[in-house]
Design a protein around this motif. Structure first.
Motif, PDB file in Angstrom:
ATOM      1  N   LEU A   1       0.827  -1.204   0.000  1.00  0.00           N
ATOM      2  CA  LEU A   1       0.000   0.000   0.000  1.00  0.00           C
ATOM      3  C   LEU A   1       0.867   1.262   0.000  1.00  0.00           C
ATOM      4  CD1 LEU A   1      -2.912   1.017   0.069  1.00  0.00           C
ATOM      5  CD2 LEU A   1      -2.756   1.103   2.547  1.00  0.00           C
ATOM      6  N   LYS A   2       1.929   1.194   0.800  1.00  0.00           N
ATOM      7  CA  LYS A   2       2.845   2.326   0.906  1.00  0.00           C
ATOM      8  C   LYS A   2       3.378   2.710  -0.470  1.00  0.00           C
ATOM      9  CE  LYS A   2       5.234   2.406   4.962  1.00  0.00           C
ATOM     10  NZ  LYS A   2       6.307   1.948   5.846  1.00  0.00           N
ATOM     11  N   LYS A   3       3.627   1.685  -1.265  1.00  0.00           N
ATOM     12  CA  LYS A   3       4.205   1.907  -2.586  1.00  0.00           C
ATOM     13  C   LYS A   3       3.196   2.520  -3.560  1.00  0.00           C
ATOM     14  CE  LYS A   3       5.659  -1.523  -5.162  1.00  0.00           C
ATOM     15  NZ  LYS A   3       6.155  -2.864  -5.468  1.00  0.00           N
ATOM     16  N   VAL A   4       1.940   2.151  -3.395  1.00  0.00           N
ATOM     17  CA  VAL A   4       0.982   2.530  -4.427  1.00  0.00           C
ATOM     18  C   VAL A   4       0.106   3.739  -4.092  1.00  0.00           C
ATOM     19  CG1 VAL A   4       0.884   0.208  -5.348  1.00  0.00           C
ATOM     20  CG2 VAL A   4      -0.786   0.914  -3.624  1.00  0.00           C
ATOM     21  N   LEU A   5       0.100   4.200  -2.855  1.00  0.00           N
ATOM     22  CA  LEU A   5      -0.718   5.379  -2.544  1.00  0.00           C
ATOM     23  C   LEU A   5      -0.181   6.601  -3.283  1.00  0.00           C
ATOM     24  CD1 LEU A   5      -1.511   5.185   1.277  1.00  0.00           C
ATOM     25  CD2 LEU A   5      -3.065   4.832  -0.649  1.00  0.00           C
ATOM     26  N   LEU A   6      -1.103   7.423  -3.768  1.00  0.00           N
ATOM     27  CA  LEU A   6      -0.684   8.633  -4.476  1.00  0.00           C
ATOM     28  C   LEU A   6      -0.353   9.727  -3.464  1.00  0.00           C
ATOM     29  CD1 LEU A   6      -3.592   8.663  -7.066  1.00  0.00           C
ATOM     30  CD2 LEU A   6      -1.251   7.946  -7.508  1.00  0.00           C
ATOM     31  N   PRO A   7       0.709  10.477  -3.707  1.00  0.00           N
ATOM     32  CA  PRO A   7       1.012  11.602  -2.824  1.00  0.00           C
ATOM     33  C   PRO A   7       0.057  12.776  -3.094  1.00  0.00           C
ATOM     34  CG  PRO A   7       2.655  11.449  -4.552  1.00  0.00           C
ATOM     35  CD  PRO A   7       1.705  10.306  -4.759  1.00  0.00           C
ATOM     36  N   HIS A   8       0.151  13.825  -2.303  1.00  0.00           N
ATOM     37  CA  HIS A   8      -0.592  15.089  -2.482  1.00  0.00           C
ATOM     38  C   HIS A   8      -2.050  15.027  -2.061  1.00  0.00           C
ATOM     39  CE1 HIS A   8       2.882  16.481  -4.674  1.00  0.00           C
ATOM     40  NE2 HIS A   8       2.713  15.561  -5.591  1.00  0.00           N
ATOM     41  N   GLY A   9      -2.542  13.883  -1.585  1.00  0.00           N
ATOM     42  CA  GLY A   9      -3.940  13.839  -1.158  1.00  0.00           C
ATOM     43  C   GLY A   9      -4.136  14.567   0.154  1.00  0.00           C
ATOM     44  N   SER A  10      -5.400  14.783   0.536  1.00  0.00           N
ATOM     45  CA  SER A  10      -5.647  15.468   1.806  1.00  0.00           C
ATOM     46  C   SER A  10      -5.712  14.468   2.955  1.00  0.00           C
ATOM     47  CB  SER A  10      -6.936  16.286   1.738  1.00  0.00           C
ATOM     48  OG  SER A  10      -8.059  15.439   1.798  1.00  0.00           O
TER      49      SER A  10
ATOM     50  N   ILE B   1      -2.453   4.023   5.669  1.00  0.00           N
ATOM     51  CA  ILE B   1      -1.706   2.774   5.804  1.00  0.00           C
ATOM     52  C   ILE B   1      -2.050   2.090   7.126  1.00  0.00           C
ATOM     53  CG2 ILE B   1       0.621   1.823   6.097  1.00  0.00           C
ATOM     54  CD1 ILE B   1       1.496   4.102   4.097  1.00  0.00           C
ATOM     55  N   SER B   2      -2.218   2.913   8.178  1.00  0.00           N
ATOM     56  CA  SER B   2      -2.514   2.330   9.494  1.00  0.00           C
ATOM     57  C   SER B   2      -3.884   1.653   9.514  1.00  0.00           C
ATOM     58  CB  SER B   2      -2.439   3.403  10.576  1.00  0.00           C
ATOM     59  OG  SER B   2      -3.554   4.256  10.464  1.00  0.00           O
ATOM     60  N   LEU B   3      -4.714   1.959   8.495  1.00  0.00           N
ATOM     61  CA  LEU B   3      -6.060   1.383   8.488  1.00  0.00           C
ATOM     62  C   LEU B   3      -6.132   0.018   7.781  1.00  0.00           C
ATOM     63  CD1 LEU B   3      -8.114   4.586   7.656  1.00  0.00           C
ATOM     64  CD2 LEU B   3      -8.080   3.356   9.824  1.00  0.00           C
ATOM     65  N   THR B   4      -4.999  -0.399   7.189  1.00  0.00           N
ATOM     66  CA  THR B   4      -5.028  -1.631   6.385  1.00  0.00           C
ATOM     67  C   THR B   4      -5.546  -2.824   7.168  1.00  0.00           C
ATOM     68  OG1 THR B   4      -2.775  -0.886   5.997  1.00  0.00           O
ATOM     69  CG2 THR B   4      -3.670  -2.463   4.441  1.00  0.00           C
TER      70      THR B   4
END
Lengths: 159, 334
Positions: free
Chosen positions: B215-224, B231-234
């Protein structure tokens, strides 16, 4: 500069600035209207009415300019007056209300009328309400013209 | 007052007229209540789609009609906009879509007709570039990404990586452009799209039982929504996820959409609510008289309209029950 010349600067400002205000205002509405009429040519009449609204400031400016020219004697049968500087400045000051308020209110009235073009696009039967919004801006141009006229009539050119 | 926002006067005036021709909810309901795909098309032929509908030889060809309509609308809005480059940012998504399709077609060795002719790069050029591995003509980041995909795919053989790499580039590019054009409105739009994509990724990862590292690898940056929070919610159960995010703007979407997704296994409710969320955001700027907002709003409205027509037509042709189609129909922008 003679008083007469200063008075004529007043006339030029009244006609010029108020005219610029109207030109910008009418120009904005014209663009909005052209966009609407491209898609819906039947709305020409209604949008033309809206476009005309910001045109009044220019007319008020011209009226104020005429009054100054007449009093000074640039137009009409009376000979041109030779004014003191102080008298000239009085004319210049008298022209300021319609010159400045005409400029600014013309632009803002154009913005309101331009928005009203969008209103007419969706609800043509509500044209009247769009006009009322634009006319609210007109109030202040009328007040400014009134102030200018009162000031002009208060100037003693013979004293 | 910005120096000259009235450059938008013409285009907004024109969009106001165009907006009145968008299909409303009742039109879609009539289409859904129609007896067949052909009957639904008949309802459509009472609207602006009339000319396009009469040209259809077969009800199954409606896809071509929709794709042509989308292209027309994008071209029109780009033409009338005083800042066409800002409208072009909205077409970038289609470049990336087309690239994804082309890459997948190439690696799976199939032909594709899923390309959408709306992007900023000519389709033939895209096709040529992908087939010949020649990305010289691509703008900077996209070129780098295309080259990465090639290398990555040779090693991993995982088509998912194509989507991931391209989405990363797309949103990075969009956020950069919104900054360059100084548009808080566009930036707001892109941030929301990033958040929605990240939420979707989170649920997918959860459902597939993948780990945090992935997940860390695939999340897009710049979101709110901060990445570490997501990630902690996985590993959390649904209820605590809802609690954790109920202070965010997406509370309702998560409550309703994510619940249905995790419990029933279908993402369709989530997808609908996500689209409705963007519609609601764009509606806020709809009535600005001199601004980019109404143009972007109209474009989106058209995309949603086309999506809705597709949902109805596919549903009708496959004889889905009316209720099932209605549930998927997006809110209209009107």
């Amino acid at each position: 500069m003679t008083g007469t010349e200063i008075a004529l600067i007043g006339a030029a400002l009244a006609v010029g600035l108020a005219g610029i205000g109207s030109a910008i205002g009418v120009g904005i509405v014209g663009q909005s209207a052209a966009g609407l009429v491209t898609e819906d040519p039947d709305k020409f009449g209604q949008t033309l009415l809206l476009q005309a609204l910001p045109g009044t400031q220019g007319i008020y400016g011209l009226l104020a300019g005429f009054l100054i020219m007449q009093e000074v004697g640039v137009i009409g049968d009376a000979p041109m007056l030779v004014l003191e500087s102080a008298q000239g400045y009085a004319f210049l000051m008298a022209s300021i209300p319609i010159a400045i308020v005409g400029l600014v209110s013309g632009i803002y009235q154009g913005r309101v009328s331009g928005a009203a073009v969008g209103l007419v696009a969706k609800r043509p039967e509500e044209l009247g309400k769009g006009i009322v919004y634009a006319v609210m801006v007109e109030t202040y141009a009328v007040l400014a013209l009134l102030a200018t006229i009162l000031l002009l009539f208060g100037i003693d050119v013979n004293g | 007052m910005p120096i000259d926002d009235t450059i938008y006067a013409y285009s907004v005036g024109r969009v106001r007229a165009l907006e009145t021709r968008l299909l409303d909810q009742s039109r879609f309901e009539r289409m859904i209540d129609a007896a067949s795909g052909e009957e639904a098309l008949k309802v459509l032929s009472e609207t602006d789609y009339a000319a396009a509908v009469t040209e259809l030889n077969d009800v199954h060809d409606f896809e071509y009609m929709l794709s042509a309509e989308l292209k027309n609308i994008f071209d029109l809005i780009r033409d009338i906009s005083p800042r066409p480059e800002m409208i072009a940012t909205l077409a970038l998504r289609y470049d990336v879509h087309n690239l994804k399709v082309l890459f997948k077609a190439k690696y799976l060795g199939v032909k594709t007709d899923l390309l959408i002719p709306v992007g900023t790069v000519d389709l033939n050029k895209l096709e040529y570039a992908v087939n010949e591995d020649d990305y010289r003509d691509f703008p900077g980041d996209l070129r780098q990404a295309a080259e990465n995909i090639n290398e990555d795919f040779l090693v991993n053989r995982d088509p998912q990586i194509i989507d991931l790499i391209l989405d990363q580039v797309l949103y990075k590019q969009l956020i950069t452009l919104a900054g360059e054009y100084n548009s808080a409105f566009l930036e707001g739009l892109f941030i929301r799209q990033i958040d929605l994509t990240n939420l979707k990724t989170l649920i997918r990862v959860k459902r597939m039982g993948l780990d945090r590292e992935f997940l860390k690898k695939v999340l897009l940056p710049h979101g709110s929504l901060p990445a570490d929070r997501l990630i902690s919610l996985t590993d959390e159960p649904l209820e605590s996820m809802i609690t954790a995010l109920n202070m965010s703007e997406y509370a309702d979407l998560i409550e309703e959409g994510v619940r249905e997704w995790l419990e029933k296994g279908t993402a369709s409710r989530f997808e609908k609510l996500a689209d409705d969320y963007i519609t609601a955001y764009l509606k806020k700027g709809k009535w600005k008289a001199f601004a980019l907002e109404p143009l972007v709003g109209y474009l989106w409205a058209k995309e949603i309209e086309i999506k809705n027509i597709r949902i109805v037509m596919v549903g009708k042709i496959n004889q889905l029950p009316a209720e099932a189609i209605k549930e998927r129909i997006r809110n209209v922008y009107l």
